[in-house]
Design an enzyme around this catalytic site. Structure first.
Site, short mmCIF file in Angstrom:
data_model
loop_
_atom_site.label_atom_id
_atom_site.label_comp_id
_atom_site.label_asym_id
_atom_site.label_seq_id
_atom_site.Cartn_x
_atom_site.Cartn_y
_atom_site.Cartn_z
N HIS A 1 158.23 67.87 61.26
CA HIS A 1 156.38 67.76 62.21
C HIS A 1 156.60 69.08 63.16
O HIS A 1 157.12 69.57 63.56
CB HIS A 1 156.79 66.39 62.97
CG HIS A 1 157.31 66.64 64.31
ND1 HIS A 1 157.34 66.84 65.85
CD2 HIS A 1 158.79 65.47 64.66
CE1 HIS A 1 158.06 66.14 66.65
NE2 HIS A 1 158.44 65.98 65.94
N ASP B 1 164.83 66.93 62.35
CA ASP B 1 163.67 66.73 63.93
C ASP B 1 165.16 66.19 64.75
O ASP B 1 165.11 65.71 65.39
CB ASP B 1 163.05 65.84 63.75
CG ASP B 1 162.71 65.77 64.16
OD1 ASP B 1 161.91 65.79 65.65
OD2 ASP B 1 161.77 63.99 64.86
N GLU C 1 153.64 63.08 64.56
CA GLU C 1 154.76 62.36 64.98
C GLU C 1 155.24 61.72 65.87
O GLU C 1 155.03 59.86 66.30
CB GLU C 1 156.39 63.40 64.37
CG GLU C 1 157.54 62.44 64.27
CD GLU C 1 158.84 61.92 65.09
OE1 GLU C 1 159.85 61.64 65.14
OE2 GLU C 1 157.73 62.35 66.54
N GLU C 2 154.94 62.44 67.00
CA GLU C 2 155.23 62.42 68.30
C GLU C 2 154.55 60.94 69.11
O GLU C 2 154.85 60.27 69.61
CB GLU C 2 154.60 63.04 69.38
CG GLU C 2 155.80 64.13 69.12
CD GLU C 2 157.73 64.25 69.43
OE1 GLU C 2 157.81 62.58 69.83
OE2 GLU C 2 158.33 64.84 69.29
N HIS D 1 161.41 66.31 75.25
CA HIS D 1 160.37 65.64 75.92
C HIS D 1 160.01 66.55 76.99
O HIS D 1 159.01 65.31 77.62
CB HIS D 1 160.15 64.06 75.77
CG HIS D 1 160.30 63.34 73.89
ND1 HIS D 1 159.69 62.07 74.02
CD2 HIS D 1 160.33 64.47 72.43
CE1 HIS D 1 159.70 62.20 72.56
NE2 HIS D 1 159.26 63.00 71.87
N ASP E 1 161.67 70.39 69.30
CA ASP E 1 161.11 69.47 68.45
C ASP E 1 159.78 69.47 68.51
O ASP E 1 158.95 69.23 69.18
CB ASP E 1 161.07 68.49 69.51
CG ASP E 1 160.82 66.69 69.35
OD1 ASP E 1 160.68 66.51 68.44
OD2 ASP E 1 160.61 65.86 70.03
#
Lengths: 501, 501
Positions: free
Chosen positions: A297, A371, A343-344, A442, A309
């Site tokens: 992503h 991912d 995606e998130e 994150h 990420d």
């Protein structure tokens, strides 16, 4: 990555078993098949070239330089932000420069959420500031904030037994601590509170929610991620505290006095906007209409620069396809990379791709996603037609030297490939060490300095060899049974913007 | 801790030598004396009790619980803030509860500086936000901030060869990276830029200064610390970037295009206020007028909760004195703890104590400080009258089982004891592993969860045994030559509030 892949109890069980190094793979894999008696499904020339390709990838820094470029020249790229648009432009430019063909942006509508500023402070018994960040999708507070007594609860499941009078008018605090482990165990439990904790707390009358970060970092860098709301629940502000800050709040609670917290947030929703999936491919020679899809992503959370990420995923699949395309004999099937949008924050790109390409689903022979950052690979799982497993075993044998064992048939394809899998596309999962990933994932610390070029190369080597073999695999991987639910926006939206403001 | 202790080139050399484990202490210590032929200066009963005291301390969590209490119930305590006042009240309450006598707050005037908010962002070529914090004492910017091209320079020394036209109108960026090491090497070099980098840059016409954090953390938690200004230089805003953010800025510079930065800060000075040194003691039996002083500082930087800098010091010396006071035979000399005010931002408490107690300086027999966190002890150095070194060797032999070697005569006493040392008070330094310390020091990550109770106990054991022996040492430690400069506020103020705003 989102929660999906690690949420399966079967996968968690499998990984728990496989994490015990003394357990042979064959023991840990209930669904494993014996080595086939049939002749190898790949020609000696292809197998030999796959091994050579693997070795070439181990000395190639194309992926690492792509990660550097995306994190340096674009940086944070939350869906709907200028960084997101810059990432789409970067992706088109990059794929064209690398010789990909049919490079295109396929439109995706994404929600737009603005983080704003978040402040949390203990007001009593001992005033102290806390480091906090709003959860993705949280509403803001009034300018003066919300102040209330704190009620601790361990997990999302524990909330079910909380009486309304314990919660009403208070700020709920989820204390569950995720432990560090190779299989990412505990993330699902922690992320359940993140996704639906505030909504359930709101139903019980809570005026705010804070949670211990769903990650393992000991740094004061809280962990964001998407919330899920259903229409009709008036939303409440929700924040994650870093692990040290959650510790401090627990310390104050341990004194037995009422603990009061104040939250101030300027988070808000700002409608929807257009983003895009970026697609590029190297056409196959011979089976050009058949597609081996590699996904990652393009979007990221906004706190870091989305290095692990998922800039590493973008770099790894791009370099893998580029290297595989240069191998001789040339790949028979088309190798396609898809950089998914958003995606998130709701899997918008995954759903849009599946909807746009539903007619061509039979031509999607196999899918793989990257991912989980660029960490040590250790396993391969496959969800393919059972009679095609010998192909997978042969592919795994080529990457065994990278430390990759065959770990059975529990594969999801990852979050972005989920909708295609449900339409019948077979998938493989490459498993990599999740322990360091959840130190960074994150958080503000997901930055390029944390990326190890050696580990990037190992991942590229695995994806390149597997993709190359998949493009040559005689007869393909069969089809999976379709999951009978509609594709498109109605498929499990991760986040519904609250309708009340 | 401040810069002073690690700034000495001799100490740095000594520690570099001593860090090589194969080098025997005797080789590494030019000033070491042969083991004395004279009879041991301690009675067998005292030596035996010192060893027993050391063992009792290794199972005692008084210090750890004090660290918990100070970080939890007070938290950040920058000089002049409400947290500072709360810390003084905490200290008086705590010392009284533990049975200390003559507990008192001795007034200290401290500057008051307000951090406010700091934002830094790369404006061009590729816009990205950076995580930054204002250096202690920095002025703020206009509301719209200051924007200019960035000029990199490695160290403070390198700035001397920069022509004015390279710097004028630009934002200077100090790029020096401190490496992780047991002896804290590199901190002096990094902190030189922090202390005087902005002032020197301002003389060359710079409009702002940023620096790579003077610490080794790979987290996005920048490192604050005090600046030094001389009157007459119009101050410019100055910030530290975390190591990952400095990396990002260097990456963009490496592309060869002009890099522009915008800094916005609301930092400001707010006059002076009253704080206090907190003093308590356990009177000796027999030589009550003679004082063995153990120091730590009560203030902290505001980003973390000052766990290792210096709540551990406060806890360690307090527990050490309490345990030593309970030993039999009772300490002959008075054991005094001094919790210094405002070490971080100008050594106000150190200077005030020296000025207030100058008349009693001859009664200060020996001083020790704890201000390097609670990490693995490995060495002892002593600056005492040369003929008293056999006493120190005998004391070291009691703590040798803790891994503490005798490392010679290069001792400073630490930042807060400097003024007393210059007045003639002998000092010892306990050396502890500085590598983990500089991962946390002056950052938001200096929090209680990073404190290891086992290491706290080892430090208490060392300080308790040494303090107990010092209180019994026959004939004391002599006097040091006085340094001929005035004590009081004129002694090297670390920070002069800029006079121009």
């Amino acid at each position: 990555m989102s929660l999906r892949r690690l949420a399966s109890p079967l996968v968690a069980l499998l990984l728990t078993l496989s994490a015990a190094t003394s357990v042979p793979a064959a023991t840990a894999v209930p669904a494993s098949t014996p080595t086939p008696a049939a002749p190898t499904p790949f020609t000696p020339a292809v197998l030999s070239e796959a091994r050579a390709l693997r070795e070439r990838a181990l000395v190639d820094d194309t992926a690492y330089e792509l990660v550097r470029s995306l994190t340096n020249e674009v940086g944070p790229r939350l869906a709907g932000t200028p960084g997101d648009a810059a990432a789409v432009a970067w992706a088109i430019r990059t794929l064209n420069n690398l010789g990909f063909q049919n490079v295109r942006a396929e439109p995706v509508t994404v929600p737009r959420w603005v983080r704003g500023e978040a402040r949390a402070e203990i007001v009593a018994p001992w005033p102290q500031p806390l480091v906090a960040t709003s959860l993705g999708g949280s509403v803001g507070t009034a300018p003066e904030g919300v102040e209330a007594e704190v009620v601790p609860v361990t997990t999302f499941d524990d909330l079910k037994s909380m009486p309304r009078e314990r919660v009403e008018g208070r700020i709920l605090f989820f204390t569950f601590r995720m432990e560090r482990s190779r299989d990412g165990e505990g993330y699902g439990k922690a992320a359940a509170a993140r996704g639906r904790g505030a909504a359930e707390a709101a139903k019980l009358g809570a005026v705010g929610m804070v949670m211990r970060s769903a990650g393992t970092s000991t740094s004061r860098t809280p962990h964001t991620g998407a919330q899920r709301w259903s229409d009709g629940i008036p939303p409440i502000p929700a924040m994650a505290l870093s692990n040290p800050d959650a510790d401090l709040l627990e310390q104050q609670l341990a004194a037995g006095k009422p603990v009061r917290l104040r939250l101030v947030s300027t988070a808000r929703w700002d409608g929807e906007t257009e983003s895009a999936n970026v697609v590029g491919e190297i056409p196959g020679e011979g089976l050009r209409d058949e597609i081996v899809l590699l996904g990652a992503h393009l979007d990221s959370w906004d706190l870091g620069t989305g290095a692990h990420d998922d800039a590493t995923g973008v770099g790894i699949i791009t370099a893998a396809v580029k290297l595989a395309a240069e191998a001789k004999p040339r790949p028979k099937r088309t190798l396609r990379v898809v950089f998914y949008a958003n995606e998130e924050f709701g899997l918008s790109g995954a759903r849009a791709y599946a909807a746009a390409h539903a007619d061509a689903i039979e031509r999607h022979v196999l899918g793989m996603e990257s991912d989980l950052g660029a960490f040590q690979p250790f396993g391969l799982t496959a969800r393919v037609a059972p009679d095609r497993l010998p192909l997978v075993r042969a592919m795994q044998s080529v990457v065994e030297s990278l430390g990759i064992k065959y770990l059975g048939t529990e594969a999801s394809g990852g979050a972005d490939l989920g909708p295609l899998r449900e339409l019948g596309m077979p998938v493989l999962d490459l498993w990599t060490d999740a322990a360091p990933y959840f130190d960074l994932h994150h958080t503000a610390n997901d930055t390029f300095d944390k990326v190890d070029p050696t580990l990037v190369r190992q991942n590229v080597a695995a994806y390149a060899a597997i993709a190359y073999l998949a493009a040559h695999a005689q007869g393909g991987f069969g089809r999976l049974p379709k999951v009978e639910r509609p594709v498109g926006p109605a498929v499990a939206p991760a986040t519904t913007p609250p309708s009340t403001r």
